[in-house]
Motif scaffolding. Structure first.
Motif, mmCIF file in Angstrom:
data_model
loop_
_atom_site.group_PDB
_atom_site.id
_atom_site.type_symbol
_atom_site.label_atom_id
_atom_site.label_comp_id
_atom_site.label_asym_id
_atom_site.label_seq_id
_atom_site.Cartn_x
_atom_site.Cartn_y
_atom_site.Cartn_z
ATOM 1 N N ILE A 64 -0.177 15.163 -90.508
ATOM 2 C CA ILE A 64 1.075 15.053 -91.201
ATOM 3 C C ILE A 64 2.124 15.137 -90.051
ATOM 4 O O ILE A 64 3.344 14.902 -90.479
ATOM 5 C CB ILE A 64 1.294 16.512 -91.827
ATOM 6 N N ALA A 65 2.011 15.455 -88.911
ATOM 7 C CA ALA A 65 3.031 15.624 -87.788
ATOM 8 C C ALA A 65 3.375 14.085 -87.278
ATOM 9 O O ALA A 65 2.169 13.581 -86.941
ATOM 10 C CB ALA A 65 2.583 16.621 -86.880
ATOM 11 N N TRP A 66 4.555 13.849 -87.325
ATOM 12 C CA TRP A 66 4.835 12.692 -86.472
ATOM 13 C C TRP A 66 5.767 13.112 -85.434
ATOM 14 O O TRP A 66 6.867 13.760 -85.644
ATOM 15 C CB TRP A 66 5.473 11.551 -87.381
ATOM 16 N N VAL A 67 5.671 12.582 -84.023
ATOM 17 C CA VAL A 67 6.561 12.982 -82.905
ATOM 18 C C VAL A 67 7.047 11.923 -82.428
ATOM 19 O O VAL A 67 6.348 10.917 -81.973
ATOM 20 C CB VAL A 67 5.967 14.030 -81.973
ATOM 21 N N GLU A 68 8.173 11.506 -82.457
ATOM 22 C CA GLU A 68 8.871 10.308 -81.762
ATOM 23 C C GLU A 68 8.060 8.929 -82.324
ATOM 24 O O GLU A 68 7.664 8.183 -81.620
ATOM 25 C CB GLU A 68 8.987 10.220 -80.357
ATOM 26 N N GLY A 69 7.731 9.050 -83.557
ATOM 27 C CA GLY A 69 7.242 7.807 -84.245
ATOM 28 C C GLY A 69 5.691 7.685 -84.098
ATOM 29 O O GLY A 69 5.217 6.505 -84.428
ATOM 30 N N ARG A 70 5.075 8.727 -83.639
ATOM 31 C CA ARG A 70 3.607 8.623 -83.465
ATOM 32 C C ARG A 70 2.772 9.936 -83.675
ATOM 33 O O ARG A 70 3.448 10.989 -83.823
ATOM 34 C CB ARG A 70 3.431 8.123 -81.863
ATOM 35 N N GLN A 71 1.682 9.650 -84.038
ATOM 36 C CA GLN A 71 0.946 10.843 -84.554
ATOM 37 C C GLN A 71 -0.099 11.275 -83.083
ATOM 38 O O GLN A 71 -0.461 10.383 -82.387
ATOM 39 C CB GLN A 71 0.113 10.748 -85.786
ATOM 40 N N TYR A 72 -0.585 12.527 -83.385
ATOM 41 C CA TYR A 72 -1.405 12.767 -82.227
ATOM 42 C C TYR A 72 -2.637 13.343 -82.668
ATOM 43 O O TYR A 72 -2.706 13.975 -83.875
ATOM 44 C CB TYR A 72 -0.753 14.004 -81.231
ATOM 45 N N SER A 73 -4.013 13.275 -81.938
ATOM 46 C CA SER A 73 -5.084 13.808 -82.401
ATOM 47 C C SER A 73 -5.296 15.484 -82.461
ATOM 48 O O SER A 73 -4.529 16.193 -81.863
ATOM 49 C CB SER A 73 -6.248 13.340 -81.559
ATOM 50 N N LYS A 74 -6.148 15.806 -83.148
ATOM 51 C CA LYS A 74 -6.269 17.368 -83.154
ATOM 52 C C LYS A 74 -6.674 17.900 -81.717
ATOM 53 O O LYS A 74 -6.274 19.175 -81.157
ATOM 54 C CB LYS A 74 -7.353 17.759 -84.071
ATOM 55 N N ASP A 75 -7.177 17.275 -80.829
ATOM 56 C CA ASP A 75 -7.469 17.450 -79.452
ATOM 57 C C ASP A 75 -6.087 17.589 -78.592
ATOM 58 O O ASP A 75 -6.324 18.230 -77.714
ATOM 59 C CB ASP A 75 -8.555 16.471 -78.879
ATOM 60 N N ALA A 76 -5.404 16.809 -78.741
ATOM 61 C CA ALA A 76 -4.037 16.687 -78.080
ATOM 62 C C ALA A 76 -3.233 17.619 -78.420
ATOM 63 O O ALA A 76 -2.665 18.435 -77.536
ATOM 64 C CB ALA A 76 -3.443 15.201 -78.605
ATOM 65 N N TRP A 77 -3.243 18.191 -79.707
ATOM 66 C CA TRP A 77 -2.570 19.270 -80.244
ATOM 67 C C TRP A 77 -3.261 20.783 -79.566
ATOM 68 O O TRP A 77 -2.391 21.422 -79.443
ATOM 69 C CB TRP A 77 -2.421 19.448 -81.725
ATOM 70 N N HIS A 78 -4.497 20.516 -79.670
ATOM 71 C CA HIS A 78 -5.370 21.571 -78.996
ATOM 72 C C HIS A 78 -4.579 22.044 -77.628
ATOM 73 O O HIS A 78 -4.484 23.030 -77.125
ATOM 74 C CB HIS A 78 -6.624 21.406 -79.222
ATOM 75 N N GLU A 79 -4.604 20.904 -76.737
ATOM 76 C CA GLU A 79 -4.102 20.888 -75.440
ATOM 77 C C GLU A 79 -2.642 21.171 -75.192
ATOM 78 O O GLU A 79 -2.335 22.210 -74.476
ATOM 79 C CB GLU A 79 -4.250 19.822 -74.595
ATOM 80 N N HIS A 80 -2.075 20.793 -76.199
ATOM 81 C CA HIS A 80 -0.446 21.181 -76.114
ATOM 82 C C HIS A 80 -0.308 22.694 -76.609
ATOM 83 O O HIS A 80 0.226 23.355 -75.749
ATOM 84 C CB HIS A 80 -0.089 20.044 -77.272
ATOM 85 N N PHE A 81 -1.131 23.262 -77.529
ATOM 86 C CA PHE A 81 -0.812 24.476 -77.687
ATOM 87 C C PHE A 81 -1.261 25.605 -76.897
ATOM 88 O O PHE A 81 -0.831 26.528 -76.518
ATOM 89 C CB PHE A 81 -1.277 24.967 -79.129
ATOM 90 N N LYS A 82 -2.476 25.114 -76.163
ATOM 91 C CA LYS A 82 -2.961 25.872 -74.910
ATOM 92 C C LYS A 82 -1.967 25.955 -74.018
ATOM 93 O O LYS A 82 -1.602 27.263 -73.266
ATOM 94 C CB LYS A 82 -4.338 25.428 -74.393
ATOM 95 N N ARG A 83 -1.334 24.854 -73.872
ATOM 96 C CA ARG A 83 -0.239 25.080 -72.532
ATOM 97 C C ARG A 83 0.961 25.657 -72.989
ATOM 98 O O ARG A 83 1.468 26.357 -72.192
ATOM 99 C CB ARG A 83 -0.034 23.645 -71.992
ATOM 100 N N GLU A 84 1.251 25.532 -74.292
ATOM 101 C CA GLU A 84 2.573 26.181 -74.799
ATOM 102 C C GLU A 84 2.480 27.759 -74.908
ATOM 103 O O GLU A 84 3.374 28.318 -74.450
ATOM 104 C CB GLU A 84 3.014 25.437 -76.089
ATOM 105 N N PHE A 85 1.206 28.209 -75.548
ATOM 106 C CA PHE A 85 1.183 29.596 -75.841
ATOM 107 C C PHE A 85 0.007 30.217 -75.067
ATOM 108 O O PHE A 85 0.206 31.633 -75.109
ATOM 109 C CB PHE A 85 0.861 29.528 -77.184
ATOM 110 N N ILE A 86 -0.433 29.764 -74.142
ATOM 111 C CA ILE A 86 -1.581 30.503 -73.409
ATOM 112 C C ILE A 86 -1.209 30.803 -71.922
ATOM 113 O O ILE A 86 -1.111 31.539 -70.975
ATOM 114 C CB ILE A 86 -3.011 30.069 -73.761
ATOM 115 N N GLY A 87 -0.998 29.288 -71.583
ATOM 116 C CA GLY A 87 -0.605 29.110 -70.201
ATOM 117 C C GLY A 87 -1.416 28.131 -69.462
ATOM 118 O O GLY A 87 -2.056 27.232 -70.278
ATOM 119 N N ILE A 88 -1.049 27.823 -68.402
ATOM 120 C CA ILE A 88 -1.521 26.523 -67.516
ATOM 121 C C ILE A 88 -2.338 27.152 -66.425
ATOM 122 O O ILE A 88 -1.962 27.892 -65.657
ATOM 123 C CB ILE A 88 -0.293 25.587 -66.908
ATOM 124 N N GLU A 89 -3.630 26.150 -66.101
ATOM 125 C CA GLU A 89 -4.333 26.507 -64.862
ATOM 126 C C GLU A 89 -4.213 25.190 -64.008
ATOM 127 O O GLU A 89 -4.164 24.203 -64.575
ATOM 128 C CB GLU A 89 -5.902 26.568 -65.534
#
Length: 134
Positions: free
Chosen positions: A65-90
């Motif tokens: 359902i999500a469109w960001v700047e005219g494109r959609q992202y895979s569940k794996d891309a969202w998984h990586e995004h949220f890990k970085r956003e809400f858990i942190g970066i290694e």
């Protein structure tokens, strides 16, 4: 030597875990001649199978359902995004970065993590699991 973890989840597992640890440290001390530390702590409960299924369903729904700047992202891309956003970066060797693994979260922490994703998604105009609430 990298650290080793022996998980004991029932009385039947006590003796095999300690026997394996004993055999390991005996060999290491014979070879290296150094000391080692044995630490006992309560077993950290991991997320449940139901939590894991719900998490990936959230991400799949968002990817549909999500469109960001005219494109959609895979569940794996969202998984990586949220890990970085809400858990942190290694930091990775060579200067790269990756989101910290969700596997390190307890059941409660993982539940809170999913709630943050749902709140973020709703704020963006993409409420998730709406049928579940009806």
């Amino acid at each position: 030597m990298a650290s080793r973890t022996f998980r004991i989840q029932g009385a039947a597992g006590i003796k095999p875990a300690f026997r394996t640890a004993y055999d390991l440290v005996t060999g290491l001390m014979r070879d290296a001649g150094t000391g080692y530390e044995l630490v006992l702590r309560p077993l950290k409960s991991k997320r449940s199978i139901d939590q894991n299924k719900r998490y990936w369903a959230l991400l799949l729904e968002l990817s549909d359902i999500a469109w960001v700047e005219g494109r959609q992202y895979s569940k794996d891309a969202w998984h990586e995004h949220f890990k970085r956003e809400f858990i942190g970066i290694e930091e990775l060797p060579g200067g790269g970065q990756i989101g910290i693994s969700t596997a390190k979260l307890s059941v409660e922490e993982f539940g809170n993590y999913m709630t943050r994703i749902e709140q973020w998604s709703a704020e963006q105009g993409w409420p998730l699991m709406a049928e579940e609430d009806a």
